[in-house]
Scaffold this motif. Structure first.
Motif, PDB file in Angstrom:
ATOM      1  N   PRO A  44      39.553  96.253 -22.805  1.00 37.62           N
ATOM      2  CA  PRO A  44      38.802  97.475 -23.095  1.00 37.62           C
ATOM      3  C   PRO A  44      39.569  98.758 -22.766  1.00 37.62           C
ATOM      4  O   PRO A  44      39.344  99.782 -23.399  1.00 37.62           O
ATOM      5  N   GLY A  45      40.478  98.699 -21.798  1.00 37.07           N
ATOM      6  CA  GLY A  45      41.244  99.901 -21.499  1.00 37.07           C
ATOM      7  C   GLY A  45      42.275  99.682 -20.421  1.00 37.07           C
ATOM      8  O   GLY A  45      42.052  98.952 -19.456  1.00 37.07           O
ATOM      9  N   ALA A  93      41.772 102.510 -33.039  1.00 33.01           N
ATOM     10  CA  ALA A  93      41.016 101.249 -33.121  1.00 33.01           C
ATOM     11  C   ALA A  93      41.083 100.608 -34.504  1.00 33.01           C
ATOM     12  O   ALA A  93      40.263  99.760 -34.837  1.00 33.01           O
ATOM     13  N   ALA A  94      42.073 100.968 -35.315  1.00 33.27           N
ATOM     14  CA  ALA A  94      42.176 100.409 -36.667  1.00 33.27           C
ATOM     15  C   ALA A  94      42.410  98.893 -36.641  1.00 33.27           C
ATOM     16  O   ALA A  94      41.757  98.147 -37.380  1.00 33.27           O
ATOM     17  N   PHE A  95      43.336  98.435 -35.796  1.00 34.50           N
ATOM     18  CA  PHE A  95      43.610  96.998 -35.718  1.00 34.50           C
ATOM     19  C   PHE A  95      42.436  96.274 -35.064  1.00 34.50           C
ATOM     20  O   PHE A  95      42.045  95.192 -35.503  1.00 34.50           O
ATOM     21  N   LEU A 100      34.166  97.368 -29.732  1.00 39.36           N
ATOM     22  CA  LEU A 100      33.078  97.451 -28.764  1.00 39.36           C
ATOM     23  C   LEU A 100      32.712  98.924 -28.653  1.00 39.36           C
ATOM     24  O   LEU A 100      33.535  99.731 -28.209  1.00 39.36           O
ATOM     25  N   ASP A 101      31.515  99.275 -29.068  1.00 41.51           N
ATOM     26  CA  ASP A 101      31.102 100.676 -29.067  1.00 41.51           C
ATOM     27  C   ASP A 101      30.530 101.047 -27.705  1.00 41.51           C
ATOM     28  O   ASP A 101      29.424 100.658 -27.357  1.00 41.51           O
ATOM     29  N   ARG A 127      36.026 100.908 -28.164  1.00 43.55           N
ATOM     30  CA  ARG A 127      37.058 100.179 -27.420  1.00 43.55           C
ATOM     31  C   ARG A 127      37.240  98.800 -28.037  1.00 43.55           C
ATOM     32  O   ARG A 127      36.564  98.429 -28.976  1.00 43.55           O
ATOM     33  N   CYS A 128      38.116  98.033 -27.447  1.00 44.67           N
ATOM     34  CA  CYS A 128      38.379  96.655 -27.844  1.00 44.67           C
ATOM     35  C   CYS A 128      37.590  95.731 -26.918  1.00 44.67           C
ATOM     36  O   CYS A 128      37.535  95.963 -25.709  1.00 44.67           O
TER      37      CYS A 128
END
Length: 160
Positions: free
Chosen positions: A42-43, A104-106, A114-115, A124-125
């Motif tokens: 996520p970060g 966040a394109a990929f 993940l919003d 986020r991822c």
């Protein structure tokens, strides 16, 4: 829906964080003809990512390579300068390819966004890990929110 085993890695250009600065890296160059473990966090600098997720791959890098993994890569929806600073903080060296997915394109192409806008963190991822062989997903493990059970280095080592 998240990417599934048997599907191809989407064709995109990523940004690799390096000590020399950001550089473009296509998914074809990263995944083509190789066995790659990609894990997403996520970060950078976030608690679980720094204390557990990245360390789990660094501690298992030799065992992953011994099982045929050519490349281990980490991705986050951060800019390449943050990813490089995190790599330095985590003593990554050249063990893990650090990928910045700032827009966040990929992440979206993988279906793993993940919003967290409501918490002030934007898109986020999700925390995940996948194994790809020659650009095709062989295994994917996505964590439930707040969990760290299926996407760490040990779990991926067991899945190989």
């Amino acid at each position: 829906m998240p990417i599934q085993a048997g599907e191809s890695i989407p064709a995109l250009t990523l940004t690799q964080a390096t000590v020399e600065g950001p550089r473009e890296l296509t998914t074809e160059a990263l995944f083509g003809g190789k066995t790659v473990v990609l894990f997403g966090v996520p970060g950078a600098f976030t608690p679980t990512c720094s204390a557990k997720h990245m360390p789990s791959f660094l501690q298992n890098i030799d065992a992953l390579k011994a099982k045929g993994v050519d490349t281990v890569a980490c991705m986050a929806v951060n800019d390449p300068f943050v990813m490089q600073a995190w790599a330095k903080d985590q003593l990554v060296g050249d063990k893990v390819v650090m990928l910045a997915d700032g827009s966040a394109a990929f992440t979206r192409a993988l279906g793993l966004e993940l919003d967290l806008t409501a918490r002030g963190l934007g898109v986020r991822c999700q925390r995940f890990a996948l194994i790809a062989r020659d650009g095709k997903v062989a295994h994917v493990a996505v964590e439930q929110p707040g969990a760290f059970e299926v996407s760490g280095g040990e779990a991926i080592l067991a899945a190989l």
